[in-house]
Design a protein around this motif. Structure first.
Motif, PDB file in Angstrom:
ATOM      1  N   VAL A   1       3.638   4.667  11.700  1.00 11.43           N
ATOM      2  CA  VAL A   1       3.934   5.445  10.486  1.00 11.43           C
ATOM      3  C   VAL A   1       2.688   5.594   9.634  1.00 11.43           C
ATOM      4  CG1 VAL A   1       5.250   5.437   8.343  1.00 11.43           C
ATOM      5  CG2 VAL A   1       6.369   4.820  10.496  1.00 11.43           C
ATOM      6  N   ARG A   2       1.915   4.504   9.507  1.00  7.37           N
ATOM      7  CA  ARG A   2       0.702   4.576   8.699  1.00  7.37           C
ATOM      8  C   ARG A   2      -0.316   5.531   9.314  1.00  7.37           C
ATOM      9  NH1 ARG A   2      -1.578  -1.161   7.470  1.00  7.37           N
ATOM     10  NH2 ARG A   2       0.594  -1.284   6.731  1.00  7.37           N
ATOM     11  N   ALA A   3      -0.472   5.493  10.633  1.00  9.76           N
ATOM     12  CA  ALA A   3      -1.397   6.423  11.292  1.00  9.76           C
ATOM     13  C   ALA A   3      -0.946   7.865  11.107  1.00  9.76           C
ATOM     14  CB  ALA A   3      -1.498   6.087  12.779  1.00  9.76           C
ATOM     15  N   GLY A   4       0.354   8.089  11.203  1.00 13.79           N
ATOM     16  CA  GLY A   4       0.847   9.449  10.959  1.00 13.79           C
ATOM     17  C   GLY A   4       0.606   9.907   9.542  1.00 13.79           C
ATOM     18  N   ALA A   5       0.760   8.980   8.573  1.00 15.01           N
ATOM     19  CA  ALA A   5       0.496   9.348   7.181  1.00 15.01           C
ATOM     20  C   ALA A   5      -0.972   9.691   6.974  1.00 15.01           C
ATOM     21  CB  ALA A   5       0.914   8.201   6.257  1.00 15.01           C
ATOM     22  N   ARG A   6      -1.876   8.897   7.613  1.00 15.94           N
ATOM     23  CA  ARG A   6      -3.307   9.220   7.485  1.00 15.94           C
ATOM     24  C   ARG A   6      -3.618  10.567   8.114  1.00 15.94           C
ATOM     25  NH1 ARG A   6      -4.385   3.602   8.873  1.00 15.94           N
ATOM     26  NH2 ARG A   6      -4.760   4.276  11.021  1.00 15.94           N
ATOM     27  N   TRP A   7      -2.991  10.876   9.234  1.00 22.46           N
ATOM     28  CA  TRP A   7      -3.233  12.168   9.872  1.00 22.46           C
ATOM     29  C   TRP A   7      -2.756  13.307   8.984  1.00 22.46           C
ATOM     30  CZ3 TRP A   7       0.148  16.015  11.591  1.00 22.46           C
ATOM     31  CH2 TRP A   7      -0.433  17.019  12.362  1.00 22.46           C
ATOM     32  N   LEU A   8      -1.612  13.107   8.324  1.00 23.36           N
ATOM     33  CA  LEU A   8      -1.120  14.148   7.428  1.00 23.36           C
ATOM     34  C   LEU A   8      -2.053  14.339   6.242  1.00 23.36           C
ATOM     35  CD1 LEU A   8       2.720  13.402   7.420  1.00 23.36           C
ATOM     36  CD2 LEU A   8       1.551  15.326   8.512  1.00 23.36           C
ATOM     37  N   ARG A   9      -2.619  13.220   5.733  1.00 22.95           N
ATOM     38  CA  ARG A   9      -3.535  13.361   4.599  1.00 22.95           C
ATOM     39  C   ARG A   9      -4.813  14.077   5.006  1.00 22.95           C
ATOM     40  NH1 ARG A   9      -1.968   7.950   3.292  1.00 22.95           N
ATOM     41  NH2 ARG A   9      -3.855   7.190   4.323  1.00 22.95           N
ATOM     42  N   ARG A  10      -5.281  13.858   6.264  1.00 29.93           N
ATOM     43  CA  ARG A  10      -6.518  14.511   6.704  1.00 29.93           C
ATOM     44  C   ARG A  10      -6.304  15.944   7.160  1.00 29.93           C
ATOM     45  NH1 ARG A  10      -7.353   9.558   9.581  1.00 29.93           N
ATOM     46  NH2 ARG A  10      -6.743  10.645  11.475  1.00 29.93           N
ATOM     47  N   MET A  11      -5.055  16.330   7.369  1.00 32.11           N
ATOM     48  CA  MET A  11      -4.795  17.676   7.864  1.00 32.11           C
ATOM     49  C   MET A  11      -5.210  18.697   6.808  1.00 32.11           C
ATOM     50  SD  MET A  11      -1.244  19.255   9.357  1.00 32.11           S
ATOM     51  CE  MET A  11      -0.446  19.136   7.768  1.00 32.11           C
ATOM     52  N   PRO A  12      -6.139  19.599   7.130  1.00 34.96           N
ATOM     53  CA  PRO A  12      -6.613  20.561   6.131  1.00 34.96           C
ATOM     54  C   PRO A  12      -5.510  21.539   5.729  1.00 34.96           C
ATOM     55  CG  PRO A  12      -7.448  21.124   8.301  1.00 34.96           C
ATOM     56  CD  PRO A  12      -6.744  19.814   8.446  1.00 34.96           C
ATOM     57  N   LEU A  13      -5.345  21.699   4.433  1.00 36.03           N
ATOM     58  CA  LEU A  13      -4.381  22.653   3.897  1.00 36.03           C
ATOM     59  C   LEU A  13      -5.104  23.930   3.490  1.00 36.03           C
ATOM     60  CD1 LEU A  13      -2.237  20.244   1.703  1.00 36.03           C
ATOM     61  CD2 LEU A  13      -1.737  21.080   3.993  1.00 36.03           C
TER      62      LEU A  13
ATOM     63  N   LEU B   1      13.600 -13.088  16.806  1.00 37.37           N
ATOM     64  CA  LEU B   1      12.892 -12.767  15.561  1.00 37.37           C
ATOM     65  C   LEU B   1      11.444 -12.365  15.843  1.00 37.37           C
ATOM     66  CD1 LEU B   1      14.200 -15.553  13.137  1.00 37.37           C
ATOM     67  CD2 LEU B   1      14.679 -13.093  13.029  1.00 37.37           C
ATOM     68  N   PHE B   2      10.784 -13.038  16.781  1.00 35.28           N
ATOM     69  CA  PHE B   2       9.412 -12.671  17.133  1.00 35.28           C
ATOM     70  C   PHE B   2       9.360 -11.263  17.726  1.00 35.28           C
ATOM     71  CE2 PHE B   2       5.972 -12.488  20.276  1.00 35.28           C
ATOM     72  CZ  PHE B   2       4.885 -12.723  19.454  1.00 35.28           C
ATOM     73  N   LEU B   3      10.329 -10.942  18.590  1.00 36.00           N
ATOM     74  CA  LEU B   3      10.381  -9.602  19.164  1.00 36.00           C
ATOM     75  C   LEU B   3      10.625  -8.557  18.091  1.00 36.00           C
ATOM     76  CD1 LEU B   3      10.477  -7.746  21.652  1.00 36.00           C
ATOM     77  CD2 LEU B   3      12.913  -8.254  21.843  1.00 36.00           C
ATOM     78  N   ALA B   4      11.538  -8.835  17.167  1.00 36.42           N
ATOM     79  CA  ALA B   4      11.813  -7.877  16.095  1.00 36.42           C
ATOM     80  C   ALA B   4      10.598  -7.694  15.193  1.00 36.42           C
ATOM     81  CB  ALA B   4      13.020  -8.354  15.284  1.00 36.42           C
ATOM     82  N   TYR B   5       9.882  -8.785  14.927  1.00 38.86           N
ATOM     83  CA  TYR B   5       8.678  -8.689  14.104  1.00 38.86           C
ATOM     84  C   TYR B   5       7.621  -7.818  14.791  1.00 38.86           C
ATOM     85  CZ  TYR B   5       4.187 -10.113  12.151  1.00 38.86           C
ATOM     86  OH  TYR B   5       2.920 -10.108  11.614  1.00 38.86           O
ATOM     87  N   THR B   6       7.431  -8.014  16.091  1.00 35.66           N
ATOM     88  CA  THR B   6       6.429  -7.229  16.816  1.00 35.66           C
ATOM     89  C   THR B   6       6.767  -5.743  16.795  1.00 35.66           C
ATOM     90  OG1 THR B   6       6.032  -9.115  18.269  1.00 35.66           O
ATOM     91  CG2 THR B   6       5.263  -6.970  19.032  1.00 35.66           C
ATOM     92  N   VAL B   7       8.026  -5.415  17.031  1.00 34.96           N
ATOM     93  CA  VAL B   7       8.434  -4.009  17.019  1.00 34.96           C
ATOM     94  C   VAL B   7       8.255  -3.409  15.627  1.00 34.96           C
ATOM     95  CG1 VAL B   7      10.411  -2.472  17.316  1.00 34.96           C
ATOM     96  CG2 VAL B   7       9.999  -4.311  18.957  1.00 34.96           C
ATOM     97  N   THR B   8       8.592  -4.170  14.591  1.00 29.51           N
ATOM     98  CA  THR B   8       8.454  -3.658  13.220  1.00 29.51           C
ATOM     99  C   THR B   8       6.996  -3.385  12.874  1.00 29.51           C
ATOM    100  OG1 THR B   8      10.424  -4.917  12.585  1.00 29.51           O
ATOM    101  CG2 THR B   8       8.985  -4.139  10.810  1.00 29.51           C
ATOM    102  N   VAL B   9       6.099  -4.307  13.238  1.00 32.36           N
ATOM    103  CA  VAL B   9       4.674  -4.120  12.930  1.00 32.36           C
ATOM    104  C   VAL B   9       4.121  -2.896  13.644  1.00 32.36           C
ATOM    105  CG1 VAL B   9       2.386  -5.125  13.244  1.00 32.36           C
ATOM    106  CG2 VAL B   9       4.253  -6.535  12.396  1.00 32.36           C
ATOM    107  N   ARG B  10       4.461  -2.710  14.927  1.00 39.99           N
ATOM    108  CA  ARG B  10       3.977  -1.536  15.655  1.00 39.99           C
ATOM    109  C   ARG B  10       4.534  -0.245  15.064  1.00 39.99           C
ATOM    110  NH1 ARG B  10       1.516  -2.219  20.511  1.00 39.99           N
ATOM    111  NH2 ARG B  10       2.208  -0.147  21.161  1.00 39.99           N
ATOM    112  N   ALA B  11       5.786  -0.274  14.650  1.00 40.23           N
ATOM    113  CA  ALA B  11       6.365   0.922  14.034  1.00 40.23           C
ATOM    114  C   ALA B  11       5.671   1.260  12.724  1.00 40.23           C
ATOM    115  CB  ALA B  11       7.865   0.721  13.821  1.00 40.23           C
TER     116      ALA B  11
END
Length: 709
Positions: free
Chosen positions: A81-93, A67-77
């Protein structure tokens, strides 16, 4: 190719997550089959260590690890995803106009023949300070209009002319601090007081933006500020763009533009004679612009006059422009010279919160002598609509192009006004700082001689291993890092800046502190990756060269390890501490400080954070020259030492006073006059004047010699 490695990592992670639970369920079964009965609890209490209970405990432990391993993998994932979403929001259109232009260019490209050329990018790139040759230092500009015509800071937007005047005012602040410093030992009380405090963050952001613009470099450190002296420039930016007589300002950016006007008008007074036309503002308008900071700011600005009402402001301007003394009013602070010639190069500026009565200003003041700005609609004159970015629109002439005005928020305005107040070129007066009229005696040491010892922390005390080699970092003069006398190449300019910063901050610095110093004015959270990349490259290069971990990283703090690296700055500081407490051989101790001083800290660089530690380092040499001259019985030797101190800082008034007294002891009034005149000319070139104490002392020394003859 990276994709096979990524696929293998994904397969291994999937196996690691799915394999353990499948094996546990198939071999052992589920850890809990149901709630235990009372009989089972009684049996377990009577005999807890059985084969079944141990098996169950081990099974539960295995499930918890999974469970600890699964939690760590989920948090990193989720972070990815959140960093990718921020990058998409900052990408100039692309804007509609850009999309249309792109479509037309594509159609033309398909229909054209061969030999096509590649068009340059639509948006130019701006580079952060300290990263002009650093590929990681490139950042996208906010908009092409923002960066082409001005400077963007956290609190608004400034035209290039205004930004350059801010940089000149900042240089003036440090120049005045250099002029008024009195030599004293390292441990003297009050030595490192607020005159070494760094300038506000908004000023650092402006300096960094100008440094990034290679076509408009900032003034060099220690040089006379641009725009001061005998050649006044036209009033820049906002006031020059207003209609004759002034205008009313309305819209979302009206107050922000009013703040920009206030800063611009006061900056112009730094470059004009002290009798230039003032800036007058009503108390209500100043409160609208600055809020609670209004009462604190106005006390430090001699060129700013605050009036209670529109009538008081008009009366003050009438008296000022007609060379009459203004009437006394409790809202008007005293000023040393409030008159302005009618034909002054810079007109007076009047900022009002409400429109003046019809004919009140025009009838009382000469035409063209005053620029009136109303922070509201003005039916009797031109009213401009201003948006939040400073773009102006005249509803009566919608098709006519209007200038973009400087816009600032209250925090940025307060920062800039504080710098303007400290940089105001009033005559220097250090008489109150001098303890005696005949000389300045260095205070006696307060503690007995103490050995500097080894300043390393217990964690790093010791010698380097045989396999490692000690590095030498030189930061006094031109920075360089040496290995066995040969310089090492630092590929990134930001890495060199980090080395100097960590040398100054010997106790270390956090990642946020480094980001804010090296890339001021930019969001710190967006630059963490750039900092880590630069530090990783720097630490790897130093480790490869020396075989030692030169830069330690503990608890998100980076520090230079003194076991594997030594710097000339640390040796100078140790010598200064030793000289300040030496009681037996003070001549040798102070001479060691002079020998250790190799020049200005990071000479040739103008990083915004550098001025404060550079001035603190320069003062070590000034103190040493002054102290050694005071200990010399031979006046000629004392004069030579003081001249050496003047070469270190040619703007310091205290050193010139000491040198004139040494010349008076030698009986050379002609040299006294030459030294006084050269120092006065040097200050005049920077827009400053010597204080009354300096003039009176020079006159007293000359007259005393003549009367003695």
């Amino acid at each position: 190719m990276r994709w096979p490695r990524q696929v293998a990592s994904l397969l291994f992670l999937t196996l690691l997550l799915a394999g353990p639970p499948l094996l546990l369920v198939r071999i052992v079964g589920w850890p809990v089959q149901g709630w235990p009965t009372l009989r089972q609890i009684q049996l377990w209490v009577a005999q807890p260590l059985t084969e079944q209970t141990l098996t169950t405990a081990l099974t539960l432990f295995a499930w918890l690890v999974w469970l600890f391993l699964a939690y760590t993998v989920t948090v990193r994932a989720l972070r990815r995803v959140r960093a990718g979403a921020r990058w998409l929001r900052r990408m100039p259109l692309p804007t509609p106009l850009q999309a249309t232009a792109t479509g037309m260019a594509g159609a033309a490209a398909f229909g054209a023949a061969a030999n096509t050329t590649t068009a340059p990018p639509a948006h130019p790139l701006a580079m952060a300070a300290g990263t002009l040759d650093d590929p990681d230092g490139i950042k996208p500009a906010a908009t092409s209009d923002d960066t082409r015509d001005g400077v963007v800071v956290a609190g608004g937007w400034l035209p290039h002319e205004v930004a350059e005047q801010i940089a000149a005012a900042a240089a003036m602040v440090w120049l005045r601090r250099r002029c008024t410093y009195l030599a004293r030992p390292h441990s003297s009380p009050g030595r490192d007081k607020q005159d070494l405090a760094p300038l506000p963050a908004t000023v650092a952001a402006v300096q960094a933006a100008l440094a990034a613009d290679q076509t408009r470099p900032p003034p060099p450190a220690g040089a006379a500020p641009a725009g001061t002296g005998d050649a006044p420039k036209p009033l820049p930016g906002l006031v020059a763009g207003l209609p004759p007589g002034g205008a009313g300002l309305v819209g979302d950016g009206a107050l922000a533009a009013g703040r920009g006007l206030l800063v611009t008008a006061l900056l112009a007074r730094l470059r004009q004679p002290s009798g230039d036309a003032p800036v007058v503002i009503t108390r209500a308008a100043l409160t609208m612009l600055l809020g609670s900071a209004a009462d604190l700011i106005r006390q430090d600005l001699p060129s700013l006059q605050v009036a209670a009402t529109v009538d008081d402001a008009t009366s003050f301007l009438t008296s000022s422009l007609t060379d009459e003394q203004p009437p006394s009013a409790p809202e008007q602070p005293e000023r040393h010279d409030s008159r302005a010639a009618l034909g002054a190069a810079t007109p007076a500026v009047l900022i009002l919160d409400v429109p003046p009565p019809a004919g009140r200003v025009e009838g009382a003041l000469p035409t063209g002598a005053v620029t009136v700005v109303v922070l509201d609609a003005w039916p009797a004159a031109v009213t401009w609509q201003i948006d939040a970015t400073g773009h102006t629109h005249d509803p009566r002439r919608a098709t006519q192009a209007r200038p973009r005005l400087c816009v600032l928020d209250p925090v940025a305005t307060t920062d800039l006004l504080a710098v303007i107040g400290h940089a105001h070129p009033a005559p220097l007066d250090t008489h109150a700082q001098h303890p005696t009229e005949n000389g300045v005696a260095l205070p006696r040491p307060r503690v007995p001689h103490q050995s500097t010892g080894d300043q390393r922390s217990p964690r790093t005390r010791g010698t380097a291993t045989a396999a490692s080699r000690r590095l030498e970092l030189r930061v006094l003069g031109e920075p360089a890092i040496l290995l066995d006398g040969e310089p090492l190449t630092i590929r990134r300019s930001a890495a060199l800046q980090i080395l100097v910063f960590l040398t100054v901050h010997r106790d270390g610095a956090g990642s946020r502190q480094l980001v804010e110093a090296i890339w001021p004015g930019l969001p710190a959270h967006t630059l963490t990756g750039r900092l880590y990349t630069t530090l990783s490259d720097l630490r790897g290069a130093l480790r490869s060269a020396s075989g030692s971990p030169v830069i330690d990283h503990t608890d998100d703090r980076y520090r230079l390890n003194p076991a594997y690296l030594d710097t000339d700055l640390w040796r100078l500081q140790a010598a200064a501490r030793h000289a300040a407490t030496e009681v037996t051989d003070r001549l040798t101790a102070w001479q060691a400080v002079i020998d250790a001083y190799g020049g200005d800290l990071a000479a040739g660089y103008a990083w915004p954070w550098l001025e404060s530690p550079r001035e603190a380092t320069r003062r070590h040499a000034i103190d040493a020259y002054a102290a050694l001259a005071a200990l010399q019985p031979d006046p000629r030797r004392a004069l030579a030492l003081l001249q050496g101190g003047i070469r270190v800082d040619p703007y310091n008034e205290d050193l010139h006073l000491r040198a004139m007294k040494a010349l008076a002891t030698l009986g050379d009034p002609h040299a006294i006059s030459e030294l006084r005149d050269s120092y006065t000319r040097r200050l005049a070139a920077a827009g400053l004047e010597p204080g009354d104490h300096f003039r009176n002392t020079a006159a007293h020394l000359s007259s005393a010699y003549l009367s003695g003859r």
